[in-house]
Write a protein that holds these residues in place. Structure first.
Motif, PDB file in Angstrom:
ATOM      1  N   LYS A   1       0.800  -1.179  -0.016  1.00 14.82           N
ATOM      2  CA  LYS A   1      -0.027   0.143   0.181  1.00 14.82           C
ATOM      3  C   LYS A   1       1.026   1.170   0.167  1.00 14.82           C
ATOM      4  CE  LYS A   1      -4.100  -1.135   2.787  1.00 14.82           C
ATOM      5  NZ  LYS A   1      -4.719  -0.827   4.110  1.00 14.82           N
ATOM      6  N   VAL A   2       1.753   1.166   0.848  1.00 10.60           N
ATOM      7  CA  VAL A   2       2.709   2.478   1.402  1.00 10.60           C
ATOM      8  C   VAL A   2       3.452   2.585  -0.180  1.00 10.60           C
ATOM      9  CG1 VAL A   2       4.423   3.603   2.511  1.00 10.60           C
ATOM     10  CG2 VAL A   2       2.647   2.077   3.654  1.00 10.60           C
ATOM     11  N   PHE A   3       4.073   1.342  -0.651  1.00 12.44           N
ATOM     12  CA  PHE A   3       4.925   1.581  -1.930  1.00 12.44           C
ATOM     13  C   PHE A   3       3.952   2.195  -3.009  1.00 12.44           C
ATOM     14  CE2 PHE A   3       5.589  -0.369  -6.162  1.00 12.44           C
ATOM     15  CZ  PHE A   3       7.162   0.052  -6.116  1.00 12.44           C
ATOM     16  N   ARG A   4       2.653   1.750  -3.286  1.00  7.45           N
ATOM     17  CA  ARG A   4       2.042   2.060  -4.414  1.00  7.45           C
ATOM     18  C   ARG A   4       1.860   3.663  -4.415  1.00  7.45           C
ATOM     19  NH1 ARG A   4       3.618  -0.598  -8.781  1.00  7.45           N
ATOM     20  NH2 ARG A   4       2.578  -2.924  -8.887  1.00  7.45           N
ATOM     21  N   ASP A   5       1.515   4.248  -2.960  1.00  4.37           N
ATOM     22  CA  ASP A   5       1.100   5.622  -2.940  1.00  4.37           C
ATOM     23  C   ASP A   5       2.654   6.476  -3.277  1.00  4.37           C
ATOM     24  OD1 ASP A   5      -1.420   5.235  -2.176  1.00  4.37           O
ATOM     25  OD2 ASP A   5      -0.956   5.209   0.148  1.00  4.37           O
ATOM     26  N   ALA A   6       3.633   5.960  -2.785  1.00  8.29           N
ATOM     27  CA  ALA A   6       4.821   6.563  -3.068  1.00  8.29           C
ATOM     28  C   ALA A   6       5.246   6.535  -4.394  1.00  8.29           C
ATOM     29  CB  ALA A   6       5.946   6.141  -2.252  1.00  8.29           C
ATOM     30  N   HIS A   7       4.858   5.308  -5.180  1.00  9.89           N
ATOM     31  CA  HIS A   7       5.194   5.094  -6.780  1.00  9.89           C
ATOM     32  C   HIS A   7       4.352   6.207  -7.428  1.00  9.89           C
ATOM     33  CE1 HIS A   7       4.745   1.928 -10.011  1.00  9.89           C
ATOM     34  NE2 HIS A   7       5.359   3.180 -10.412  1.00  9.89           N
ATOM     35  N   ARG A   8       3.118   6.359  -7.113  1.00  5.78           N
ATOM     36  CA  ARG A   8       2.300   7.342  -7.889  1.00  5.78           C
ATOM     37  C   ARG A   8       2.981   8.632  -7.791  1.00  5.78           C
ATOM     38  NH1 ARG A   8      -2.870   7.258 -10.496  1.00  5.78           N
ATOM     39  NH2 ARG A   8      -3.354   9.573 -10.833  1.00  5.78           N
ATOM     40  N   ARG A   9       3.498   9.230  -6.555  1.00  6.93           N
ATOM     41  CA  ARG A   9       3.952  10.352  -6.403  1.00  6.93           C
ATOM     42  C   ARG A   9       5.200  10.524  -7.459  1.00  6.93           C
ATOM     43  NH1 ARG A   9       3.911  14.266  -7.199  1.00  6.93           N
ATOM     44  NH2 ARG A   9       4.845  16.035  -6.154  1.00  6.93           N
ATOM     45  N   ALA A  10       5.867   9.251  -7.384  1.00  8.69           N
ATOM     46  CA  ALA A  10       7.264   9.362  -8.315  1.00  8.69           C
ATOM     47  C   ALA A  10       6.914   9.613  -9.772  1.00  8.69           C
ATOM     48  CB  ALA A  10       8.068   8.029  -7.701  1.00  8.69           C
ATOM     49  N   LEU A  11       5.682   8.818 -10.167  1.00  5.10           N
ATOM     50  CA  LEU A  11       5.405   8.760 -11.522  1.00  5.10           C
ATOM     51  C   LEU A  11       4.951  10.051 -11.889  1.00  5.10           C
ATOM     52  CD1 LEU A  11       3.718   5.428 -12.307  1.00  5.10           C
ATOM     53  CD2 LEU A  11       6.023   6.082 -12.967  1.00  5.10           C
ATOM     54  N   GLU A  12       4.064  10.825 -10.913  1.00  9.15           N
ATOM     55  CA  GLU A  12       3.573  12.172 -11.133  1.00  9.15           C
ATOM     56  C   GLU A  12       4.740  12.988 -11.344  1.00  9.15           C
ATOM     57  OE1 GLU A  12      -0.502  11.592  -8.944  1.00  9.15           O
ATOM     58  OE2 GLU A  12       1.072  12.856  -7.904  1.00  9.15           O
ATOM     59  N   THR A  13       5.806  13.140 -10.434  1.00  6.39           N
ATOM     60  CA  THR A  13       6.982  13.803 -10.739  1.00  6.39           C
ATOM     61  C   THR A  13       7.666  13.386 -12.039  1.00  6.39           C
ATOM     62  OG1 THR A  13       7.259  13.702  -8.221  1.00  6.39           O
ATOM     63  CG2 THR A  13       9.126  14.421  -9.677  1.00  6.39           C
ATOM     64  N   GLN A  14       7.739  12.360 -12.338  1.00  8.99           N
ATOM     65  CA  GLN A  14       8.561  12.077 -13.701  1.00  8.99           C
ATOM     66  C   GLN A  14       7.641  12.766 -14.754  1.00  8.99           C
ATOM     67  OE1 GLN A  14      10.903   8.509 -15.013  1.00  8.99           O
ATOM     68  NE2 GLN A  14       8.976   7.608 -14.996  1.00  8.99           N
ATOM     69  N   SER A  15       6.359  12.422 -14.772  1.00  7.44           N
ATOM     70  CA  SER A  15       5.557  12.856 -15.995  1.00  7.44           C
ATOM     71  C   SER A  15       5.643  14.349 -16.094  1.00  7.44           C
ATOM     72  CB  SER A  15       4.195  12.543 -15.515  1.00  7.44           C
ATOM     73  OG  SER A  15       3.139  12.679 -16.661  1.00  7.44           O
ATOM     74  N   GLU A  16       5.684  15.097 -14.731  1.00  9.37           N
ATOM     75  CA  GLU A  16       5.569  16.405 -15.059  1.00  9.37           C
ATOM     76  C   GLU A  16       6.916  17.043 -15.773  1.00  9.37           C
ATOM     77  OE1 GLU A  16       2.569  16.973 -11.116  1.00  9.37           O
ATOM     78  OE2 GLU A  16       4.749  17.899 -11.035  1.00  9.37           O
ATOM     79  N   TYR A  17       8.053  16.400 -15.084  1.00 10.69           N
ATOM     80  CA  TYR A  17       9.193  17.038 -15.780  1.00 10.69           C
ATOM     81  C   TYR A  17       9.403  16.755 -17.038  1.00 10.69           C
ATOM     82  CZ  TYR A  17      12.501  12.950 -15.198  1.00 10.69           C
ATOM     83  OH  TYR A  17      13.025  11.791 -15.320  1.00 10.69           O
ATOM     84  N   ARG A  18       8.896  15.656 -17.557  1.00  7.30           N
ATOM     85  CA  ARG A  18       9.046  15.041 -19.013  1.00  7.30           C
ATOM     86  C   ARG A  18       7.969  15.790 -19.971  1.00  7.30           C
ATOM     87  NH1 ARG A  18       8.705  10.002 -20.898  1.00  7.30           N
ATOM     88  NH2 ARG A  18      10.563   9.924 -21.563  1.00  7.30           N
ATOM     89  N   THR A  19       7.064  15.924 -19.348  1.00 10.31           N
ATOM     90  CA  THR A  19       6.086  17.166 -20.107  1.00 10.31           C
ATOM     91  C   THR A  19       6.689  18.376 -20.164  1.00 10.31           C
ATOM     92  OG1 THR A  19       3.748  16.003 -19.342  1.00 10.31           O
ATOM     93  CG2 THR A  19       3.787  18.159 -20.148  1.00 10.31           C
ATOM     94  N   ALA A  20       7.345  18.827 -19.246  1.00 13.39           N
ATOM     95  CA  ALA A  20       7.938  20.268 -19.146  1.00 13.39           C
ATOM     96  C   ALA A  20       9.070  20.241 -20.218  1.00 13.39           C
ATOM     97  CB  ALA A  20       8.320  20.865 -17.827  1.00 13.39           C
ATOM     98  N   LYS A  21       9.819  19.023 -20.074  1.00 18.57           N
ATOM     99  CA  LYS A  21      11.034  19.033 -20.874  1.00 18.57           C
ATOM    100  C   LYS A  21      10.844  18.946 -22.603  1.00 18.57           C
ATOM    101  CE  LYS A  21      15.096  18.445 -18.763  1.00 18.57           C
ATOM    102  NZ  LYS A  21      16.534  18.665 -18.910  1.00 18.57           N
ATOM    103  N   LYS A  22       9.918  18.304 -22.984  1.00 22.23           N
ATOM    104  CA  LYS A  22       9.248  17.938 -24.102  1.00 22.23           C
ATOM    105  C   LYS A  22       8.691  19.606 -24.533  1.00 22.23           C
ATOM    106  CE  LYS A  22       8.618  13.355 -24.447  1.00 22.23           C
ATOM    107  NZ  LYS A  22       7.540  11.989 -24.680  1.00 22.23           N
ATOM    108  N   ALA A  23       8.059  20.330 -23.763  1.00 28.80           N
ATOM    109  CA  ALA A  23       7.540  21.612 -24.158  1.00 28.80           C
ATOM    110  C   ALA A  23       8.767  22.483 -24.593  1.00 28.80           C
ATOM    111  CB  ALA A  23       6.466  21.958 -23.197  1.00 28.80           C
ATOM    112  N   ASP A  24       9.717  22.276 -23.706  1.00 26.48           N
ATOM    113  CA  ASP A  24      10.935  22.977 -23.960  1.00 26.48           C
ATOM    114  C   ASP A  24      11.740  22.995 -25.270  1.00 26.48           C
ATOM    115  OD1 ASP A  24      10.916  24.720 -21.719  1.00 26.48           O
ATOM    116  OD2 ASP A  24      12.619  23.793 -20.723  1.00 26.48           O
ATOM    117  N   LEU A  25      11.786  21.548 -25.307  1.00 21.79           N
ATOM    118  CA  LEU A  25      12.117  21.223 -26.532  1.00 21.79           C
ATOM    119  C   LEU A  25      11.573  21.486 -27.765  1.00 21.79           C
ATOM    120  CD1 LEU A  25      14.765  19.160 -27.327  1.00 21.79           C
ATOM    121  CD2 LEU A  25      13.012  17.393 -27.650  1.00 21.79           C
ATOM    122  N   ARG A  26      10.082  21.733 -28.041  1.00 26.36           N
ATOM    123  CA  ARG A  26       9.513  21.962 -29.020  1.00 26.36           C
ATOM    124  C   ARG A  26       9.450  23.634 -29.193  1.00 26.36           C
ATOM    125  NH1 ARG A  26       5.337  18.294 -27.358  1.00 26.36           N
ATOM    126  NH2 ARG A  26       4.282  19.847 -25.980  1.00 26.36           N
TER     127      ARG A  26
END
Ligand SMILES: C[S@@+](CC[C@H](N)C(=O)[O-])C[C@H]1O[C@@H](n2cnc3c(N)ncnc32)[C@H](O)[C@@H]1O
Length: 395
Positions: free
Chosen positions: A259-284
Protein backbone atom coordinates in the motif's frame (compact mmCIF):
# COMPACT_ATOMS: atom_id res chain seq x y z
CA UNK A 1 11.78 19.22 0.83
CA UNK A 2 13.12 18.17 -2.55
CA UNK A 3 13.68 20.95 -5.09
CA UNK A 4 13.60 19.87 -8.75
CA UNK A 5 16.19 22.54 -9.63
CA UNK A 6 18.88 20.39 -7.98
CA UNK A 7 18.30 17.68 -10.57
CA UNK A 8 18.98 19.38 -13.89
CA UNK A 9 20.58 16.79 -16.15
CA UNK A 10 19.98 13.91 -13.72
CA UNK A 11 16.19 13.94 -13.54
CA UNK A 12 16.06 10.15 -13.04
CA UNK A 13 17.49 10.69 -9.56
CA UNK A 14 14.58 13.05 -8.84
CA UNK A 15 12.13 10.20 -9.44
CA UNK A 16 14.08 7.85 -7.16
CA UNK A 17 14.45 10.48 -4.44
CA UNK A 18 10.79 11.53 -4.65
CA UNK A 19 9.92 7.90 -4.04
CA UNK A 20 12.26 7.62 -1.02
CA UNK A 21 11.10 10.92 0.42
CA UNK A 22 7.43 9.91 0.18
CA UNK A 23 7.89 6.29 1.12
CA UNK A 24 10.02 6.53 4.27
CA UNK A 25 7.81 8.83 6.40
CA UNK A 26 4.87 6.51 5.72
CA UNK A 27 6.89 3.30 6.14
CA UNK A 28 8.80 3.99 9.38
CA UNK A 29 5.82 4.45 11.77
CA UNK A 30 4.28 1.23 10.42
CA UNK A 31 7.36 -0.96 10.78
CA UNK A 32 8.36 0.28 14.24
CA UNK A 33 4.85 0.29 15.70
CA UNK A 34 4.31 -1.52 19.03
CA UNK A 35 2.44 -4.22 17.08
CA UNK A 36 5.51 -4.93 14.93
CA UNK A 37 7.77 -5.46 17.95
CA UNK A 38 10.71 -3.66 16.29
CA UNK A 39 12.37 -1.01 18.44
CA UNK A 40 15.13 -0.18 15.94
CA UNK A 41 14.88 1.05 12.36
CA UNK A 42 17.94 0.26 10.33
CA UNK A 43 18.73 1.86 6.97
CA UNK A 44 21.35 0.06 4.90
CA UNK A 45 22.69 1.86 1.82
CA UNK A 46 25.23 -0.24 -0.05
CA UNK A 47 26.16 2.40 -2.67
CA UNK A 48 25.73 5.54 -0.62
CA UNK A 49 27.60 8.30 -2.48
CA UNK A 50 27.31 11.31 -2.22
CA UNK A 51 26.80 11.41 -5.94
CA UNK A 52 26.42 14.62 -7.99
CA UNK A 53 24.83 16.49 -5.09
CA UNK A 54 23.83 20.11 -5.82
CA UNK A 55 21.75 21.13 -2.82
CA UNK A 56 24.60 22.08 -0.50
CA UNK A 57 23.11 20.12 2.40
CA UNK A 58 22.71 16.62 0.86
CA UNK A 59 18.92 16.94 0.61
CA UNK A 60 19.30 15.61 -2.94
CA UNK A 61 21.10 12.39 -2.01
CA UNK A 62 19.56 9.08 -1.05
CA UNK A 63 21.32 8.91 2.32
CA UNK A 64 20.56 12.60 3.05
CA UNK A 65 16.84 12.04 2.45
CA UNK A 66 16.82 8.81 4.45
CA UNK A 67 18.67 10.18 7.48
CA UNK A 68 16.50 13.31 7.49
CA UNK A 69 13.31 11.25 7.42
CA UNK A 70 14.67 8.93 10.12
CA UNK A 71 15.47 11.90 12.39
CA UNK A 72 11.94 13.26 11.89
CA UNK A 73 10.37 9.86 12.56
CA UNK A 74 12.40 9.42 15.72
CA UNK A 75 11.13 12.78 17.03
CA UNK A 76 7.53 11.86 16.16
CA UNK A 77 7.81 8.51 17.91
CA UNK A 78 9.26 10.27 20.97
CA UNK A 79 6.19 12.55 21.04
CA UNK A 80 4.10 9.37 21.16
CA UNK A 81 6.15 8.17 24.11
CA UNK A 82 8.20 5.60 22.16
CA UNK A 83 11.93 5.41 22.03
CA UNK A 84 13.05 4.09 18.65
CA UNK A 85 16.70 3.63 17.77
CA UNK A 86 17.66 4.86 14.33
CA UNK A 87 20.73 3.23 12.81
CA UNK A 88 22.31 3.57 9.36
CA UNK A 89 24.97 1.45 7.67
CA UNK A 90 26.44 3.23 4.64
CA UNK A 91 28.98 1.77 2.22
CA UNK A 92 30.98 3.79 -0.32
CA UNK A 93 33.87 2.60 -2.45
CA UNK A 94 35.32 5.83 -3.81
CA UNK A 95 37.79 7.34 -1.27
CA UNK A 96 36.84 10.97 -1.98
CA UNK A 97 33.11 10.29 -1.78
CA UNK A 98 33.71 8.31 1.38
CA UNK A 99 35.53 11.19 3.09
CA UNK A 100 32.71 13.54 2.10
CA UNK A 101 30.16 11.03 3.38
CA UNK A 102 31.77 10.76 6.81
CA UNK A 103 31.59 14.56 7.18
CA UNK A 104 28.06 14.85 5.74
CA UNK A 105 26.49 12.35 8.15
CA UNK A 106 27.56 14.48 11.15
CA UNK A 107 24.52 16.64 10.36
CA UNK A 108 22.27 13.85 11.59
CA UNK A 109 23.04 13.58 15.30
CA UNK A 110 19.88 11.57 16.06
CA UNK A 111 20.93 8.68 13.84
CA UNK A 112 23.69 6.25 14.79
CA UNK A 113 25.66 6.09 11.56
CA UNK A 114 28.28 3.50 10.56
CA UNK A 115 30.24 4.28 7.39
CA UNK A 116 32.25 1.59 5.60
CA UNK A 117 34.90 2.30 3.00
CA UNK A 118 35.22 -0.38 0.35
CA UNK A 119 32.81 -2.35 -1.77
CA UNK A 120 29.26 -3.36 -0.99
CA UNK A 121 30.20 -6.92 -1.96
CA UNK A 122 32.93 -6.92 0.68
CA UNK A 123 30.85 -5.47 3.55
CA UNK A 124 27.29 -6.76 3.00
CA UNK A 125 27.48 -10.01 4.99
CA UNK A 126 29.18 -8.37 8.00
CA UNK A 127 26.54 -5.62 8.06
CA UNK A 128 23.78 -8.25 7.95
CA UNK A 129 25.36 -10.03 10.92
CA UNK A 130 25.74 -6.78 12.91
CA UNK A 131 22.03 -5.86 12.81
CA UNK A 132 20.02 -7.20 15.75
CA UNK A 133 17.16 -9.53 14.77
CA UNK A 134 14.57 -7.27 16.44
CA UNK A 135 15.48 -4.38 14.16
CA UNK A 136 13.52 -3.58 11.00
CA UNK A 137 15.84 -3.25 8.01
CA UNK A 138 15.35 -1.16 4.90
CA UNK A 139 18.07 -2.13 2.42
CA UNK A 140 18.76 0.18 -0.53
CA UNK A 141 20.93 -1.13 -3.36
CA UNK A 142 21.58 1.65 -5.83
CA UNK A 143 24.69 0.92 -7.92
CA UNK A 144 25.71 2.60 -11.16
CA UNK A 145 26.08 -0.72 -12.94
CA UNK A 146 24.91 -4.28 -12.42
CA UNK A 147 26.54 -6.00 -9.42
CA UNK A 148 26.02 -9.67 -8.66
CA UNK A 149 23.25 -9.35 -6.09
CA UNK A 150 24.00 -12.80 -4.71
CA UNK A 151 26.70 -11.06 -2.64
CA UNK A 152 23.85 -9.37 -0.79
CA UNK A 153 21.95 -12.58 -0.04
CA UNK A 154 22.40 -12.33 3.75
CA UNK A 155 20.87 -8.86 3.80
CA UNK A 156 18.03 -9.71 1.41
CA UNK A 157 16.96 -12.96 3.05
CA UNK A 158 16.70 -11.63 6.64
CA UNK A 159 13.35 -11.41 8.41
CA UNK A 160 11.79 -7.94 9.01
CA UNK A 161 13.36 -6.58 5.85
CA UNK A 162 12.28 -4.52 2.86
CA UNK A 163 14.56 -3.95 -0.11
CA UNK A 164 14.73 -1.33 -2.84
CA UNK A 165 17.03 -2.32 -5.68
CA UNK A 166 17.92 -0.20 -8.67
CA UNK A 167 17.94 -2.71 -11.54
CA UNK A 168 19.81 -1.20 -14.48
CA UNK A 169 17.29 -2.30 -17.06
CA UNK A 170 19.09 -0.56 -19.92
CA UNK A 171 22.22 -2.70 -19.37
CA UNK A 172 20.21 -5.89 -19.01
CA UNK A 173 18.25 -5.11 -22.16
CA UNK A 174 21.39 -4.46 -24.20
CA UNK A 175 22.96 -7.63 -22.85
CA UNK A 176 19.87 -9.72 -23.61
CA UNK A 177 20.01 -8.70 -27.25
CA UNK A 178 23.70 -9.49 -27.72
CA UNK A 179 26.15 -12.36 -27.51
CA UNK A 180 28.17 -10.55 -24.85
CA UNK A 181 28.96 -12.01 -21.47
CA UNK A 182 28.10 -10.12 -18.32
CA UNK A 183 28.89 -12.53 -15.50
CA UNK A 184 27.59 -10.26 -12.69
CA UNK A 185 24.17 -10.19 -14.32
CA UNK A 186 24.10 -13.68 -15.86
CA UNK A 187 24.84 -15.18 -12.47
CA UNK A 188 21.79 -13.96 -10.65
CA UNK A 189 19.35 -13.36 -13.50
CA UNK A 190 19.93 -16.95 -14.56
CA UNK A 191 19.22 -18.11 -11.02
CA UNK A 192 15.81 -19.61 -11.74
CA UNK A 193 15.41 -23.20 -12.85
CA UNK A 194 15.35 -23.77 -16.57
CA UNK A 195 18.96 -23.50 -17.75
CA UNK A 196 20.07 -20.71 -20.01
CA UNK A 197 17.28 -20.68 -22.60
CA UNK A 198 15.94 -17.49 -21.05
CA UNK A 199 18.57 -15.51 -22.95
CA UNK A 200 17.42 -16.89 -26.27
CA UNK A 201 13.80 -16.16 -25.30
CA UNK A 202 14.63 -12.57 -24.45
CA UNK A 203 16.55 -12.11 -27.69
CA UNK A 204 13.46 -13.05 -29.69
CA UNK A 205 11.28 -10.47 -27.97
CA UNK A 206 11.11 -6.79 -28.85
CA UNK A 207 10.10 -3.52 -27.22
CA UNK A 208 7.60 -3.65 -24.38
CA UNK A 209 7.38 -7.45 -24.51
CA UNK A 210 11.08 -7.81 -23.88
CA UNK A 211 10.92 -5.11 -21.21
CA UNK A 212 8.13 -7.01 -19.44
CA UNK A 213 9.95 -10.36 -19.69
CA UNK A 214 13.26 -9.03 -18.33
CA UNK A 215 11.59 -7.14 -15.48
CA UNK A 216 9.43 -10.11 -14.60
CA UNK A 217 12.48 -12.35 -14.41
CA UNK A 218 14.41 -9.88 -12.24
CA UNK A 219 11.41 -9.48 -9.91
CA UNK A 220 10.98 -13.24 -9.58
CA UNK A 221 14.64 -13.99 -8.93
CA UNK A 222 14.98 -11.23 -6.34
CA UNK A 223 11.72 -12.22 -4.65
CA UNK A 224 12.92 -15.80 -4.32
CA UNK A 225 16.19 -14.71 -2.72
CA UNK A 226 14.20 -13.91 0.42
CA UNK A 227 10.81 -15.61 -0.11
CA UNK A 228 9.15 -12.29 -0.81
CA UNK A 229 5.64 -12.74 -2.17
CA UNK A 230 5.55 -9.17 -3.46
CA UNK A 231 8.08 -7.56 -5.80
CA UNK A 232 6.53 -4.62 -7.65
CA UNK A 233 8.66 -2.19 -9.66
CA UNK A 234 8.84 1.46 -10.67
CA UNK A 235 9.93 2.26 -14.21
CA UNK A 236 12.27 5.24 -14.42
CA UNK A 237 12.66 6.59 -17.95
CA UNK A 238 15.40 8.42 -19.76
CA UNK A 239 14.76 12.15 -19.68
CA UNK A 240 14.62 13.00 -23.38
CA UNK A 241 13.79 9.64 -24.91
CA UNK A 242 10.73 7.43 -24.42
CA UNK A 243 12.74 4.51 -23.10
CA UNK A 244 13.15 2.89 -19.68
CA UNK A 245 16.50 3.48 -18.02
CA UNK A 246 16.10 1.53 -14.82
CA UNK A 247 13.58 -0.27 -12.65
CA UNK A 248 13.36 0.23 -8.91
CA UNK A 249 12.35 -3.19 -7.65
CA UNK A 250 10.84 -3.24 -4.19
CA UNK A 251 10.61 -6.37 -2.03
CA UNK A 252 8.19 -6.74 0.84
CA UNK A 253 6.49 -9.58 2.66
CA UNK A 254 3.56 -7.51 3.85
CA UNK A 255 0.48 -6.24 2.04
CA UNK A 256 0.72 -3.06 4.17
CA UNK A 257 4.12 -2.43 2.55
CA UNK A 258 2.53 -2.69 -0.89
CA UNK A 259 0.00 0.00 0.00
CA UNK A 260 2.70 2.43 1.07
CA UNK A 261 4.83 1.50 -1.94
CA UNK A 262 2.08 2.18 -4.49
CA UNK A 263 1.23 5.57 -2.93
CA UNK A 264 4.88 6.64 -3.12
CA UNK A 265 5.16 5.08 -6.60
CA UNK A 266 2.29 7.24 -7.82
CA UNK A 267 3.93 10.39 -6.42
CA UNK A 268 7.20 9.41 -8.16
CA UNK A 269 5.43 8.80 -11.49
CA UNK A 270 3.59 12.13 -11.26
CA UNK A 271 6.94 13.85 -10.72
CA UNK A 272 8.40 11.98 -13.69
CA UNK A 273 5.46 12.81 -15.89
CA UNK A 274 5.53 16.50 -14.95
CA UNK A 275 9.22 17.04 -15.68
CA UNK A 276 9.11 15.03 -18.89
CA UNK A 277 6.08 17.03 -20.08
CA UNK A 278 7.90 20.27 -19.26
CA UNK A 279 11.13 19.08 -20.96
CA UNK A 280 9.27 18.11 -24.12
CA UNK A 281 7.53 21.49 -24.23
CA UNK A 282 10.92 23.19 -23.82
CA UNK A 283 12.38 21.15 -26.65
CA UNK A 284 9.45 22.03 -28.93
CA UNK A 285 9.83 25.73 -28.07
CA UNK A 286 13.49 25.58 -29.02
CA UNK A 287 13.02 23.69 -32.27
CA UNK A 288 9.98 25.67 -33.48
CA UNK A 289 10.97 29.04 -32.04
CA UNK A 290 7.31 29.45 -31.04
CA UNK A 291 6.35 30.07 -27.50
CA UNK A 292 2.78 29.21 -26.64
CA UNK A 293 1.37 27.25 -29.50
CA UNK A 294 2.58 23.86 -28.30
CA UNK A 295 2.60 24.55 -24.57
CA UNK A 296 1.05 21.68 -22.65
CA UNK A 297 -2.39 22.42 -21.29
CA UNK A 298 -1.73 20.46 -18.12
CA UNK A 299 1.32 19.71 -16.01
CA UNK A 300 1.07 16.08 -17.14
CA UNK A 301 0.29 15.25 -20.75
CA UNK A 302 -1.96 12.18 -20.80
CA UNK A 303 0.16 10.67 -23.60
CA UNK A 304 3.40 10.94 -21.64
CA UNK A 305 4.77 7.48 -20.73
CA UNK A 306 4.34 7.70 -16.94
CA UNK A 307 0.87 9.22 -17.26
CA UNK A 308 -0.02 6.38 -19.63
CA UNK A 309 1.46 3.84 -17.22
CA UNK A 310 -0.83 5.09 -14.46
CA UNK A 311 -3.92 4.96 -16.72
CA UNK A 312 -2.99 1.52 -18.08
CA UNK A 313 -2.32 0.30 -14.54
CA UNK A 314 -5.85 1.15 -13.51
CA UNK A 315 -7.32 -0.53 -16.59
CA UNK A 316 -5.26 -3.68 -15.92
CA UNK A 317 -6.30 -3.63 -12.26
CA UNK A 318 -10.00 -3.45 -13.21
CA UNK A 319 -9.58 -6.42 -15.54
CA UNK A 320 -7.66 -8.45 -12.98
CA UNK A 321 -10.21 -7.70 -10.26
CA UNK A 322 -13.06 -8.91 -12.43
CA UNK A 323 -11.06 -11.98 -13.50
CA UNK A 324 -10.28 -12.95 -9.89
CA UNK A 325 -13.93 -12.58 -8.89
CA UNK A 326 -14.93 -14.69 -11.91
CA UNK A 327 -12.37 -17.35 -10.94
CA UNK A 328 -13.89 -17.61 -7.44
CA UNK A 329 -17.55 -18.47 -7.93
CA UNK A 330 -18.01 -19.01 -4.18
CA UNK A 331 -16.90 -15.42 -3.58
CA UNK A 332 -13.64 -13.88 -2.46
CA UNK A 333 -12.85 -11.45 0.33
CA UNK A 334 -11.36 -8.04 -0.41
CA UNK A 335 -8.24 -8.78 1.66
CA UNK A 336 -7.57 -11.82 -0.56
CA UNK A 337 -8.07 -9.73 -3.67
CA UNK A 338 -6.22 -6.47 -3.35
CA UNK A 339 -2.62 -7.52 -2.44
CA UNK A 340 -2.07 -9.59 -5.60
CA UNK A 341 -3.57 -6.82 -7.74
CA UNK A 342 -1.40 -4.13 -6.13
CA UNK A 343 1.64 -6.35 -6.68
CA UNK A 344 0.90 -6.79 -10.38
CA UNK A 345 -0.61 -3.44 -11.39
CA UNK A 346 0.38 0.20 -11.13
CA UNK A 347 -2.57 1.19 -8.95
CA UNK A 348 -2.90 2.56 -5.43
CA UNK A 349 -4.97 0.89 -2.73
CA UNK A 350 -7.38 3.85 -2.79
CA UNK A 351 -7.53 3.76 -6.61
CA UNK A 352 -8.34 0.06 -6.59
CA UNK A 353 -11.02 0.70 -3.95
CA UNK A 354 -12.58 3.28 -6.29
CA UNK A 355 -12.55 0.75 -9.14
CA UNK A 356 -14.26 -1.81 -6.87
CA UNK A 357 -16.86 0.79 -5.93
CA UNK A 358 -17.52 1.53 -9.59
CA UNK A 359 -17.97 -2.19 -10.40
CA UNK A 360 -20.31 -2.55 -7.41
CA UNK A 361 -22.29 0.58 -8.37
CA UNK A 362 -22.77 -0.78 -11.87
CA UNK A 363 -23.89 -4.13 -10.51
CA UNK A 364 -20.99 -5.99 -12.12
CA UNK A 365 -20.02 -7.40 -8.75
CA UNK A 366 -22.22 -8.25 -5.81
CA UNK A 367 -20.97 -7.44 -2.31
CA UNK A 368 -23.63 -8.31 0.29
CA UNK A 369 -21.82 -6.49 3.13
CA UNK A 370 -21.68 -3.26 1.10
CA UNK A 371 -24.98 -1.96 2.39
CA UNK A 372 -24.61 1.76 1.88
CA UNK A 373 -23.27 4.24 -0.63
CA UNK A 374 -21.83 6.10 2.36
CA UNK A 375 -19.12 3.40 2.51
CA UNK A 376 -16.68 4.78 -0.03
CA UNK A 377 -14.36 1.81 -0.42
CA UNK A 378 -14.53 -1.91 0.44
CA UNK A 379 -13.49 -3.18 3.84
CA UNK A 380 -11.11 -6.13 4.14
CA UNK A 381 -13.85 -8.59 5.12
CA UNK A 382 -16.24 -7.65 2.27
CA UNK A 383 -16.96 -10.64 0.06
CA UNK A 384 -17.05 -10.13 -3.70
CA UNK A 385 -19.17 -12.26 -6.04
CA UNK A 386 -19.73 -11.94 -9.74
CA UNK A 387 -23.16 -10.65 -10.64
CA UNK A 388 -25.26 -13.30 -12.41
CA UNK A 389 -26.24 -10.71 -14.98
CA UNK A 390 -23.94 -7.74 -15.40
CA UNK A 391 -26.02 -4.56 -15.34
CA UNK A 392 -25.19 -1.12 -16.60
CA UNK A 393 -27.30 0.84 -14.11
CA UNK A 394 -25.25 3.04 -11.83
CA UNK A 395 -26.38 3.03 -8.22
C1 LIG B 1 24.52 5.84 -8.24
S1 LIG B 1 25.63 6.37 -7.03
C2 LIG B 1 24.66 6.32 -5.58
C3 LIG B 1 23.65 7.39 -5.48
C4 LIG B 1 22.90 7.40 -4.17
N1 LIG B 1 22.31 6.12 -3.86
C5 LIG B 1 21.83 8.47 -4.19
O1 LIG B 1 20.66 8.17 -4.48
O2 LIG B 1 22.16 9.62 -3.91
C6 LIG B 1 26.65 4.97 -6.79
C7 LIG B 1 27.75 5.17 -5.73
O3 LIG B 1 28.30 3.89 -5.45
C8 LIG B 1 29.73 3.98 -5.38
N2 LIG B 1 30.22 2.62 -5.75
C9 LIG B 1 30.50 2.12 -6.96
N3 LIG B 1 30.81 0.81 -6.88
C10 LIG B 1 30.69 0.47 -5.57
C11 LIG B 1 30.80 -0.74 -4.85
N4 LIG B 1 31.13 -1.88 -5.46
N5 LIG B 1 30.56 -0.73 -3.53
C12 LIG B 1 30.20 0.41 -2.90
N6 LIG B 1 30.08 1.61 -3.52
C13 LIG B 1 30.31 1.63 -4.85
C14 LIG B 1 30.08 5.08 -6.34
O4 LIG B 1 31.33 5.65 -6.00
C15 LIG B 1 28.90 6.04 -6.16
O5 LIG B 1 29.17 6.98 -5.16
Amino acid sequence: MIDSRWYDGREQALVKHTFLDTYMPAQIPKVVSPASGADTFCYVDLFAGPWQSQSGDYSDTGFGIALHRMSQAKAKQAELGRSVRMVAHLVEKDPRNFTELTVAVKRFADVEVHCYQGTAEQHAAAIAAAIPSRAFRFVVIDPKGVPDVRHFQRLIEAERTEVLLNFMFQFANRFAGSQDRMPTLEGWLGGLQGGNEWRAEFAELRGTEREAAISERARQVLGRMGSYPYAPAITVDETDVDRPLYKLIYLTRHPAGLKVFRDAHRRALETQSEYRTAKKADLRRHTTGMDDMFAPLTKMEPGERSAREMAEGEAKARKMLLQRVTDNPAGIEWNSLWPAILDACVVTHAGLGDIARDLWSRGQVVVPEWQSKAIKRPKDEFRFNLSAEPQSTVR
